[in-house]
Scaffold this active site. Structure first.
Site, PDB file in Angstrom:
ATOM      1  N   HIS A   1       1.493   4.685  -2.524  1.00 24.77           N
ATOM      2  CA  HIS A   1       2.126   5.956  -2.692  1.00 24.77           C
ATOM      3  C   HIS A   1       3.200   6.374  -3.338  1.00 24.77           C
ATOM      4  O   HIS A   1       3.509   7.605  -4.174  1.00 24.77           O
ATOM      5  CB  HIS A   1       1.178   6.398  -1.093  1.00 24.77           C
ATOM      6  CG  HIS A   1       0.235   5.877  -1.014  1.00 24.77           C
ATOM      7  ND1 HIS A   1      -0.912   6.949  -1.193  1.00 24.77           N
ATOM      8  CD2 HIS A   1       0.184   5.649   0.997  1.00 24.77           C
ATOM      9  CE1 HIS A   1      -1.451   6.824  -0.691  1.00 24.77           C
ATOM     10  NE2 HIS A   1      -1.806   6.148   0.707  1.00 24.77           N
TER      11      HIS A   1
ATOM     12  N   HIS B   1       3.483   7.151  -6.574  1.00 23.62           N
ATOM     13  CA  HIS B   1       2.810   8.218  -6.993  1.00 23.62           C
ATOM     14  C   HIS B   1       3.794   9.609  -7.562  1.00 23.62           C
ATOM     15  O   HIS B   1       4.049  10.369  -8.033  1.00 23.62           O
ATOM     16  CB  HIS B   1       1.236   8.439  -6.171  1.00 23.62           C
ATOM     17  CG  HIS B   1       0.258   8.933  -7.051  1.00 23.62           C
ATOM     18  ND1 HIS B   1      -0.501   9.369  -6.125  1.00 23.62           N
ATOM     19  CD2 HIS B   1       0.402   9.760  -8.318  1.00 23.62           C
ATOM     20  CE1 HIS B   1      -1.584  10.142  -6.994  1.00 23.62           C
ATOM     21  NE2 HIS B   1      -0.897  10.129  -8.121  1.00 23.62           N
TER      22      HIS B   1
ATOM     23  N   HIS C   1       0.400  -1.367  -0.047  1.00 18.26           N
ATOM     24  CA  HIS C   1      -0.033   0.222  -0.429  1.00 18.26           C
ATOM     25  C   HIS C   1       1.056   1.250  -0.034  1.00 18.26           C
ATOM     26  O   HIS C   1       0.620   1.950  -0.735  1.00 18.26           O
ATOM     27  CB  HIS C   1      -0.735   0.269   1.589  1.00 18.26           C
ATOM     28  CG  HIS C   1      -1.950   1.149   1.284  1.00 18.26           C
ATOM     29  ND1 HIS C   1      -2.930   1.333   1.266  1.00 18.26           N
ATOM     30  CD2 HIS C   1      -1.415   2.283   1.227  1.00 18.26           C
ATOM     31  CE1 HIS C   1      -4.200   2.663   1.401  1.00 18.26           C
ATOM     32  NE2 HIS C   1      -2.380   2.914   1.623  1.00 18.26           N
ATOM     33  N   GLU C   2       1.319   1.183   0.933  1.00 19.78           N
ATOM     34  CA  GLU C   2       2.719   2.663   0.940  1.00 19.78           C
ATOM     35  C   GLU C   2       3.453   2.997   0.014  1.00 19.78           C
ATOM     36  O   GLU C   2       3.945   3.417  -0.514  1.00 19.78           O
ATOM     37  CB  GLU C   2       3.895   3.183   2.277  1.00 19.78           C
ATOM     38  CG  GLU C   2       2.530   2.582   4.023  1.00 19.78           C
ATOM     39  CD  GLU C   2       1.901   3.067   3.750  1.00 19.78           C
ATOM     40  OE1 GLU C   2       1.796   4.437   2.882  1.00 19.78           O
ATOM     41  OE2 GLU C   2       0.658   3.809   4.020  1.00 19.78           O
TER      42      GLU C   2
END
Length: 679
Positions: A475, A478, A471-472
């Protein structure tokens, strides 16, 4: 302290990486004072410019006016939550008000706004690119939304509110951290730790020994200690003790956050009204995909309708199993995790602990890197000469595999400490985009609180921790793949209800055999995870989806309740929370427990009137991942479309336009319910 202050000198490490090894606590305030002085001089230059206001001399000049103070703020803000002793923590009460004052000075300056408005009103004549138009619009709206259109008295009131809010969030966060650290449970009887896996006990013994209590086991409220205890400890009384301690953090006592919660919601509501918004939620959502509180309430309540019966069935199934197994007639919140895990073992013939040996942290890190390479052509090279802020932190250089192009720096910080707040997050020490007159690559970091290595075992992650890392890292991608001109539009600087798409979609690969085969290897034998175990893991993915959905919806509705209510009517934090969560509760409220006082996401973390974003983005990620599943998990064309239209474009266009360009249509809201087996 401005001479020989490393924060004011040109950074000399690789790609001007932050010189953590040189920065001391006493450097921050003098450096920030100097940086604020420079920012104010830059603002005066913009105002003194006699040329007709245009995009370059006003909008870009504003974008870059406070570069130095922004840089110092990023460094301090990141360390204040990741590695802050008492001295660094104490600076928050000085640093944040200074930064807020600078922000107010700029946003409330009538001469600056006059120039911004002149450019905005004349925008049709400037032949701007889509990104330039977006920056102009964002800049104008930022001024309008932060008081530029108000009279002087209202501006002054707004300034006072912002000053007060700038210290309340950090104080709230500090109270949560201190109340978390204040609880320690030492155990010395074997029967008290019955059921807890040997690897967890070894870590607890090492933690006790580090505190001078050799021969005992230490359990605390940090998640890698708390969750395994609640999942595996057979001693019901001790589970209750742990649950009550965790559920009452910052509720009453020395580190009580109740008055801070009331003060924060009061000031936020007052601020919104000054700016002609009905509530704080109305103010926030005007700059979100959802746009209005009604849209959010309708969205969450529609999901609740689909989830609640399933959630009740989930709890009833666990309760029946607990009665059958141990004759338990009244299941409590501190029983749920324990019997839920036992039920899962019974239904799917595997234990979460069976997975751990295949999730050695170093292998999982290699796994996310392998995914980044297969999907987006990135490679990572560790560089131990880059300064870091703690010995456990690692730094990597990022490159494009085919072209060899340098893409930025990546830091990882994985283990709990008493100087680090709980949870997991991605952040940046430098945003991608224009800085000091040139386009620069980002310095991205992820911070987690994972299971530590023990004296005899490496760090072996739970499956939840694996998903958190993916998940991290989503990010982080991105940030890493951002290809924008202006920092305030780059990377994750997007609408808050879009920001979780890159992170949540990334979790999906950790649930597929093709993804797991890239990294899930036994830490002793190096054998890949058996296909049978992966099959069991996949079969269990929808286990208690109703319960989990209700839990997230509860947080979302509680957040919206706090930020749409009339604060003057809120006399009691606990009573308000109980009423706000009544419809979503699957267990009765337990006396002495409270979530609002430790809900850092909404009171100290930027998610106010925004927690619904997780469920909102789940709809997007379920729909987007269906596209990958249709075409192939690592299909290069789909990956390229996701990179080009989502990961590289930041906030340069409206997120729905970007999503439609990737997917060819708007997201299908049923995709999430399909994935969770709720339809």
């Amino acid at each position: 302290m401005t001479s020989n202050n490393p924060l004011l000198e040109k950074f000399s490490a690789k790609d001007q990486a932050v010189p953590f090894d040189k920065i001391k606590v006493e450097h921050y305030v003098p450096a920030l004072d100097e940086a604020i002085k420079i920012a104010k001089q830059n603002i005066e230059k913009i105002k003194a410019n006699s040329a007709t206001p245009d995009f370059e001399n006003t909008i870009v000049a504003l974008e870059t006016a406070s570069e130095l103070s922004d840089k110092i703020a990023l460094i301090y803000g990141n360390l204040e939550v990741a590695n802050a002793d008492e001295a660094l923590q104490a600076l928050a009460q000085e640093i944040y008000p200074k930064l807020t004052a600078l922000s107010s000075d700029i946003s409330l300056d009538p001469e600056i706004f006059k120039r911004v408005k002149a450019v905005y009103d004349n925008r049709a004549n400037f032949k701007l690119t889509a990104e330039q138009s977006r920056l102009l619009e964002k800049t104008y709206l930022s001024f309008a939304r932060n008081g530029a259109l108000l009279d002087d008295a209202a501006k002054e009131k707004l300034r006072q509110i912002d000053q007060e809010l700038s210290t309340l969030g950090p104080k709230y966060s500090e109270n949560v951290l201190k109340s978390t650290n204040a609880f320690e449970m030492y155990l010395d009887k074997k029967e008290d730790v019955d059921g807890i896996p040997e690897g967890i006990l070894e870590g607890a013994a090492a933690a006790a020994e580090a505190k001078g209590k050799k021969g005992q086991w230490l359990f605390n409220l940090q998640i890698p200690s708390y969750l395994p205890f609640m999942t595996y400890a057979k001693n019901r009384g001790l589970r209750e003790k742990m649950w009550r301690a965790y559920s009452s953090r910052a509720f009453k006592g020395e580190f009580d956050n109740q008055e801070i919660v009331k003060k924060i919601v009061t000031l936020r509501a007052e601020r919104a009204k000054i700016l002609n918004f009905k509530t704080h939620a109305d103010f926030v959502l005007a700059e979100r995909m959802a746009q209005t509180p009604k849209t959010v309430f309708d969205f969450l309540n529609k999901l609740l309708t689909a989830s609640k019966e399933a959630g009740k069935r989930d709890v009833a199934e666990v309760a029946a199993f607990a009665k059958k197994l141990d004759g338990l007639s009244d299941i409590k919140p501190w029983d749920f995790g324990f019997y839920s895990e036992k039920l899962k073992e019974d239904k799917y013939a595997f234990n979460e602990e069976d997975l751990r040996p295949y999730f050695k942290l170093e292998n999982v890190v290699d796994g996310v890197f392998a995914h980044a390479k297969k999907l987006y052509g990135l490679t990572f090279k560790e560089n131990s000469s880059i300064p870091v802020y703690h010995p456990e932190v690692k730094a990597y250089e990022i490159y494009e595999e085919t072209s060899g192009k340098y893409m930025g720096l990546f830091y990882t910080d994985f283990f709990p400490r008493e100087t680090k707040k709980g949870g997991a997050w991605m952040t940046q020490f430098r945003n991608q985009g224009l800085s000091e007159g040139e386009l620069k690559r980002p310095h991205v970091s992820i911070v987690c609180n994972f299971t530590k290595p023990t004296p005899t075992k490496p760090s072996l992650l739970t499956y939840d921790e694996v998903r958190t890392l993916f998940h991290e890292f989503g990010h982080a991608l991105h940030g890493m793949l951002s290809d924008c001109t202006y920092q305030s539009l780059s990377g994750p600087n997007v609408y808050w209800d879009f920001v979780e798409l890159p992170s949540q979609i990334m979790e999906n690969w950790a649930g597929e055999k093709e993804g797991l085969d890239l990294f899930a290897r036994h830490y002793e034998t190096n054998e890949t995870m058996p296909a049978e175990l992966i099959k069991k893991l996949k079969a269990s993915q929808k286990f208690q989806a109703g319960y989990m959905s209700c839990r997230q919806i509860q947080f979302g509705l509680m957040d919206m309740a706090w930020h749409t209510a009339e604060p003057a009517a809120i006399k009691n934090v606990d009573a308000f929370e109980e009423e706000a969560t009544a419809e979503t509760r699957l267990f009765p409220k337990e006396e002495g427990s409270n979530t609002s006082v430790s809900f850092s996401h909404i009171f100290a973390g930027g998610y106010s009137a925004g927690y619904y974003s997780y469920k909102w983005a789940e709809v997007l990620d379920a729909d987007a991942f269906e596209y990958f599943m249709e075409k192939g998990l690592f299909n290069p064309e789909v990956a390229q479309k996701f990179k080009e239209n989502i990961l590289s474009r930041g906030g340069t266009e409206h997120p729905m336009d970007l999503y439609k360009r990737f997917r060819g249509r708007e997201p299908d809201p049923q995709a999430l319910l399909r994935r969770d087996g709720l339809i």
